[in-house]
Motif scaffolding. Structure first.
Motif, PDB file in Angstrom:
ATOM      1  N   TYR A   1      26.373  -5.594  28.910  1.00 38.58           N
ATOM      2  CA  TYR A   1      25.400  -5.185  29.911  1.00 38.58           C
ATOM      3  C   TYR A   1      25.728  -5.830  31.248  1.00 38.58           C
ATOM      4  O   TYR A   1      26.497  -6.796  31.351  1.00 38.58           O
ATOM      5  CB  TYR A   1      23.985  -5.562  29.477  1.00 38.58           C
ATOM      6  CG  TYR A   1      23.735  -7.048  29.409  1.00 38.58           C
ATOM      7  CD1 TYR A   1      23.311  -7.772  30.521  1.00 38.58           C
ATOM      8  CD2 TYR A   1      23.934  -7.741  28.221  1.00 38.58           C
ATOM      9  CE1 TYR A   1      23.087  -9.134  30.453  1.00 38.58           C
ATOM     10  CE2 TYR A   1      23.727  -9.103  28.136  1.00 38.58           C
ATOM     11  CZ  TYR A   1      23.297  -9.796  29.263  1.00 38.58           C
ATOM     12  OH  TYR A   1      23.095 -11.156  29.207  1.00 38.58           O
ATOM     13  N   GLN A   2      25.091  -5.282  32.271  1.00 39.78           N
ATOM     14  CA  GLN A   2      25.235  -5.785  33.633  1.00 39.78           C
ATOM     15  C   GLN A   2      23.953  -5.429  34.385  1.00 39.78           C
ATOM     16  O   GLN A   2      23.466  -4.296  34.262  1.00 39.78           O
ATOM     17  CB  GLN A   2      26.444  -5.139  34.306  1.00 39.78           C
ATOM     18  CG  GLN A   2      26.859  -5.755  35.637  1.00 39.78           C
ATOM     19  CD  GLN A   2      28.042  -5.007  36.234  1.00 39.78           C
ATOM     20  OE1 GLN A   2      27.895  -3.880  36.710  1.00 39.78           O
ATOM     21  NE2 GLN A   2      29.220  -5.632  36.192  1.00 39.78           N
ATOM     22  N   MET A   3      23.413  -6.389  35.129  1.00 36.39           N
ATOM     23  CA  MET A   3      22.205  -6.139  35.916  1.00 36.39           C
ATOM     24  C   MET A   3      22.514  -6.372  37.386  1.00 36.39           C
ATOM     25  O   MET A   3      23.193  -7.334  37.753  1.00 36.39           O
ATOM     26  CB  MET A   3      21.065  -7.074  35.468  1.00 36.39           C
ATOM     27  CG  MET A   3      20.539  -6.772  34.073  1.00 36.39           C
ATOM     28  SD  MET A   3      19.050  -7.736  33.697  1.00 36.39           S
ATOM     29  CE  MET A   3      17.882  -7.003  34.858  1.00 36.39           C
TER      30      MET A   3
ATOM     31  N   GLY B   1      25.419  -7.026  44.471  1.00 41.12           N
ATOM     32  CA  GLY B   1      24.064  -7.214  43.985  1.00 41.12           C
ATOM     33  C   GLY B   1      23.973  -7.582  42.521  1.00 41.12           C
ATOM     34  O   GLY B   1      22.873  -7.623  41.952  1.00 41.12           O
ATOM     35  N   ILE B   2      25.097  -7.856  41.851  1.00 42.68           N
ATOM     36  CA  ILE B   2      25.087  -8.189  40.422  1.00 42.68           C
ATOM     37  C   ILE B   2      24.577  -9.620  40.256  1.00 42.68           C
ATOM     38  O   ILE B   2      25.112 -10.559  40.861  1.00 42.68           O
ATOM     39  CB  ILE B   2      26.503  -8.047  39.825  1.00 42.68           C
ATOM     40  CG1 ILE B   2      26.983  -6.597  39.974  1.00 42.68           C
ATOM     41  CG2 ILE B   2      26.520  -8.482  38.364  1.00 42.68           C
ATOM     42  CD1 ILE B   2      28.440  -6.394  39.615  1.00 42.68           C
TER      43      ILE B   2
ATOM     44  N   GLU C   1      22.862   3.823  32.723  1.00 43.11           N
ATOM     45  CA  GLU C   1      22.059   3.013  33.635  1.00 43.11           C
ATOM     46  C   GLU C   1      20.576   3.361  33.499  1.00 43.11           C
ATOM     47  O   GLU C   1      20.208   4.536  33.404  1.00 43.11           O
ATOM     48  CB  GLU C   1      22.512   3.216  35.077  1.00 43.11           C
ATOM     49  CG  GLU C   1      23.934   2.730  35.339  1.00 43.11           C
ATOM     50  CD  GLU C   1      24.316   2.838  36.797  1.00 43.11           C
ATOM     51  OE1 GLU C   1      23.579   3.534  37.549  1.00 43.11           O
ATOM     52  OE2 GLU C   1      25.327   2.239  37.215  1.00 43.11           O
ATOM     53  N   ALA C   2      19.764   2.316  33.492  1.00 40.81           N
ATOM     54  CA  ALA C   2      18.309   2.464  33.444  1.00 40.81           C
ATOM     55  C   ALA C   2      17.707   1.701  34.616  1.00 40.81           C
ATOM     56  O   ALA C   2      18.093   0.562  34.888  1.00 40.81           O
ATOM     57  CB  ALA C   2      17.761   1.941  32.120  1.00 40.81           C
TER      58      ALA C   2
ATOM     59  N   SER D   1      13.586  -3.122  42.717  1.00 40.27           N
ATOM     60  CA  SER D   1      14.393  -2.006  42.225  1.00 40.27           C
ATOM     61  C   SER D   1      15.700  -2.567  41.674  1.00 40.27           C
ATOM     62  O   SER D   1      16.630  -2.853  42.423  1.00 40.27           O
ATOM     63  CB  SER D   1      14.674  -0.997  43.342  1.00 40.27           C
ATOM     64  OG  SER D   1      15.430   0.086  42.852  1.00 40.27           O
ATOM     65  N   TRP D   2      15.723  -2.719  40.341  1.00 40.02           N
ATOM     66  CA  TRP D   2      16.900  -3.248  39.657  1.00 40.02           C
ATOM     67  C   TRP D   2      17.522  -2.145  38.792  1.00 40.02           C
ATOM     68  O   TRP D   2      16.890  -1.135  38.472  1.00 40.02           O
ATOM     69  CB  TRP D   2      16.540  -4.442  38.761  1.00 40.02           C
ATOM     70  CG  TRP D   2      16.045  -5.651  39.518  1.00 40.02           C
ATOM     71  CD1 TRP D   2      16.109  -5.858  40.856  1.00 40.02           C
ATOM     72  CD2 TRP D   2      15.390  -6.779  38.961  1.00 40.02           C
ATOM     73  NE1 TRP D   2      15.545  -7.056  41.188  1.00 40.02           N
ATOM     74  CE2 TRP D   2      15.099  -7.664  40.039  1.00 40.02           C
ATOM     75  CE3 TRP D   2      15.024  -7.162  37.681  1.00 40.02           C
ATOM     76  CZ2 TRP D   2      14.464  -8.879  39.859  1.00 40.02           C
ATOM     77  CZ3 TRP D   2      14.405  -8.377  37.489  1.00 40.02           C
ATOM     78  CH2 TRP D   2      14.127  -9.228  38.576  1.00 40.02           C
TER      79      TRP D   2
END
Length: 570
Positions: free
Chosen positions: A316-318, A332-333, A351-352, A362-363
């Motif tokens: 995963y990556q946010m 922005g990670i 992506e969610a 807003s992520w």
């Protein structure tokens, strides 16, 4: 030799030799014998000949339509099976993506709830502050903060900042001591976010700054809830602030009425009693990214907890869709599983969105299988092996059986044709032998007629003589009888040699002889016959080689030729 005659005395053409020939040679010989000139081949004939030559390179069963229909059916079965499995694999890939998308959405929903829950601690802290007012001392703050942290989870510490200056932090760590005294409305780096929180109230009860680089070191978020009370001063008193790192002092000009109104005046909404309220300060929550995500336990994505279409390992990556300026250099990670880039986005991930408009948040949570999306699934490989086995065992087996039957049918036809051809050739050979035997018999009968007639005439002549005829006068007749008997004996011997008759061969026996003997033999044989037909036979005086010298040859065969000539002449 002279031409032979048939039984009627008519000249008979010499017999043709017989031989075993194939059909093509027979046609060519027949055309040559008839004197027919070969017709010029047209272009169409040449094309047909070329096509026939091409077909002759392959067995007939290979060119049979049933063979090609069988191959086409096998190819169709394999093609349909391959298409079906490929389509199934495509659907599995689509199901995998939908499953991963659904998995990402479920974690995004959990993250939204967790952020809402954690930020609620600032509202509760602000409500306690409004209720206690100046009696909300630091020890009481610590008790309330501890309770809220244990209840709402995902929080590193809670803070109170009267007049925008951080005064209380719980729990207070060594790294947090650098934050005590931070003036949020004076520090130029914090003032924009602080003003956004104040001006957004009450539409936004709280604002979230970040994720950003915290003073304490790690990345995290700061949730600010502005507190407005009726007891707060109308104008803030904002003393200068010195940055402990750069040792630079900052200040806000509130020296004049206009400046105070511009920089230090923050009215709020009226309270329940209708009284005017003014900005008292902030209740703040600080949560590192690790602490905020801990209740969600994103490690479940990587440790095999979930299984989607046979895949149980994900990464995963946010990232923040509107990144803070401290995170602009890494897209922005702010969070990623181990081994995943914290600067470059995962291009093909599901992506969610994690959107909380009330907080201006807003992520994006991106999830994909560990190692990337598989090109083919393990099930597809198994099915591919199965279809290959089916093709080899089933399709090819069926094809071998059908093609084998077709080939067998052609081989049987070829064997039958070969047998019939051999029978036809044998029949032609027997017919040729019969024809040769018939010709030889006719020839023998013709050759026997002349000496037999001579014997008959001589016998008649001898029978008609008186008994006192001297033996010397009968000697020529006896010699003629002897010559005719010898000739007939040789002819009968040839006829009894059936092997040579069937083979169409004639053996020649070479021996020295005097050519004049041939003439005298013919004269002795046919003199009585000629006399019976009023024909006079005359033999000129022979001299030289014909009369004296012997030559090498088959005297008996030559005698037959001379006799035939004389017989035909008579």
């Amino acid at each position: 030799g002279l031409p032979q005659t048939d039984s009627t005395g008519a000249p008979r053409p010499p017999s043709k030799p017989t031989a075993m020939v194939d059909a093509g040679t027979a046609v060519a010989v027949e055309a040559a014998a008839s004197g027919a000139a070969p017709a010029a081949e047209s272009e169409q004939d040449l094309d047909k000949g070329a096509a026939a030559g091409f077909r002759s390179k392959f067995p007939r069963w290979v060119l049979d339509w049933r063979t090609w229909i069988t191959i086409a059916v096998i190819g169709l079965i394999v093609g349909l099976g391959g298409w079906q499995f490929a389509r199934g694999e495509q659907l599995r890939q689509e199901n995998l993506r939908r499953g991963v998308q659904s998995l990402a959405e479920s974690y995004a929903a959990e993250l939204r709830r967790q952020v809402q829950t954690s930020t609620s601690a600032t509202w509760a802290l602000g409500a306690v502050q409004q209720a206690f007012g100046d009696n909300f001392t630091s020890p009481k703050f610590a008790i309330v903060a501890e309770t809220l942290i244990e209840t709402y989870k995902g929080i590193n510490n809670l803070q109170l900042a009267p007049d925008g200056i951080v005064r209380d932090i719980h729990p207070l760590t060594k790294a947090d001591r650098a934050v005590i005294g931070l003036s949020l409305l004076v520090d130029p780096l914090r003032r924009p976010d602080a003003l956004e929180a104040i001006n957004g109230y009450p539409k936004r009860r709280a604002t979230i700054a970040g994720p950003l680089a915290l003073i304490q070191g790690p990345k995290g978020i700061v949730v600010r809830h502005p507190i407005f009370t009726a007891s707060a001063d109308e104008y803030l008193v904002l003393p200068p602030y010195t940055d402990p790192v750069s040792n630079v002092t900052y200040s806000i000009d509130c020296s004049t009425q206009s400046k105070r109104r511009e920089n230090c005046y923050f009215p709020g909404p009226d309270d329940e009693q209708g009284r005017s309220t003014y900005f008292w300060g902030f209740s703040q929550m600080v949560a590192t990214v690790e602490a905020l995500l801990e209740p969600i336990d994103l490690s479940r994505l990587t440790n095999g907890t979930h299984s989607v279409a046979g895949i149980d390992r994900f990464v995963y990556q946010m990232r923040d869709a509107n990144p803070h300026r401290s995170l602009e250099n890494n897209s922005g990670i702010f969070a990623a599983s181990e081994g995943i880039s914290r600067t470059d986005r995962m291009a093909e991930a599901a992506e969610a969105l994690i959107v909380l408009e009330e907080f201006g948040l807003s992520w994006v949570l991106a999830v994909q299988p560990e190692g990337g999306w598989p090109q083919v699934s393990s099930e597809f490989v198994v099915q591919l092996v199965l279809i290959a086995l089916f093709t080899i065992v089933g399709g090819m087996g069926m094809g071998v059986v059908i093609i084998g039957n077709v080939r067998g049918a052609y081989l049987r036809k070829a064997a039958i044709a070969q047998i019939e051809a051999e029978k036809a050739l044998e029949g032609r050979a027997q017919a040729a032998a019969m024809q040769a035997r018939s010709r030889l018999i006719r020839t023998v009968m013709h050759d026997l007629r002349s000496p037999l007639m001579s014997v008959t005439n001589i016998a008649k002549a001898l029978f008609g003589q008186d008994g006192d005829v001297p033996l010397r006068s009968m000697r020529p007749m006896v010699q003629a009888l002897r010559t005719c008997a010898t000739l007939m004996e040789a002819i009968v011997s040839d006829m009894l040699d059936f092997e040579r008759i069937e083979a169409g061969r004639l053996n020649l026996v070479f021996a020295p002889f005097v050519p004049a003997d041939l003439v005298h033999g013919a004269l002795a044989t046919f003199s009585t016959i000629a006399a019976g037909k009023d024909v006079r036979l005359e033999v000129p005086e022979l001299a030289g080689t014909l009369a004296e010298r012997a030559i090498l040859g088959d005297a008996r065969r030559l005698q037959q030729c001379v006799n035939n000539g004389v017989s035909n002449a008579i």
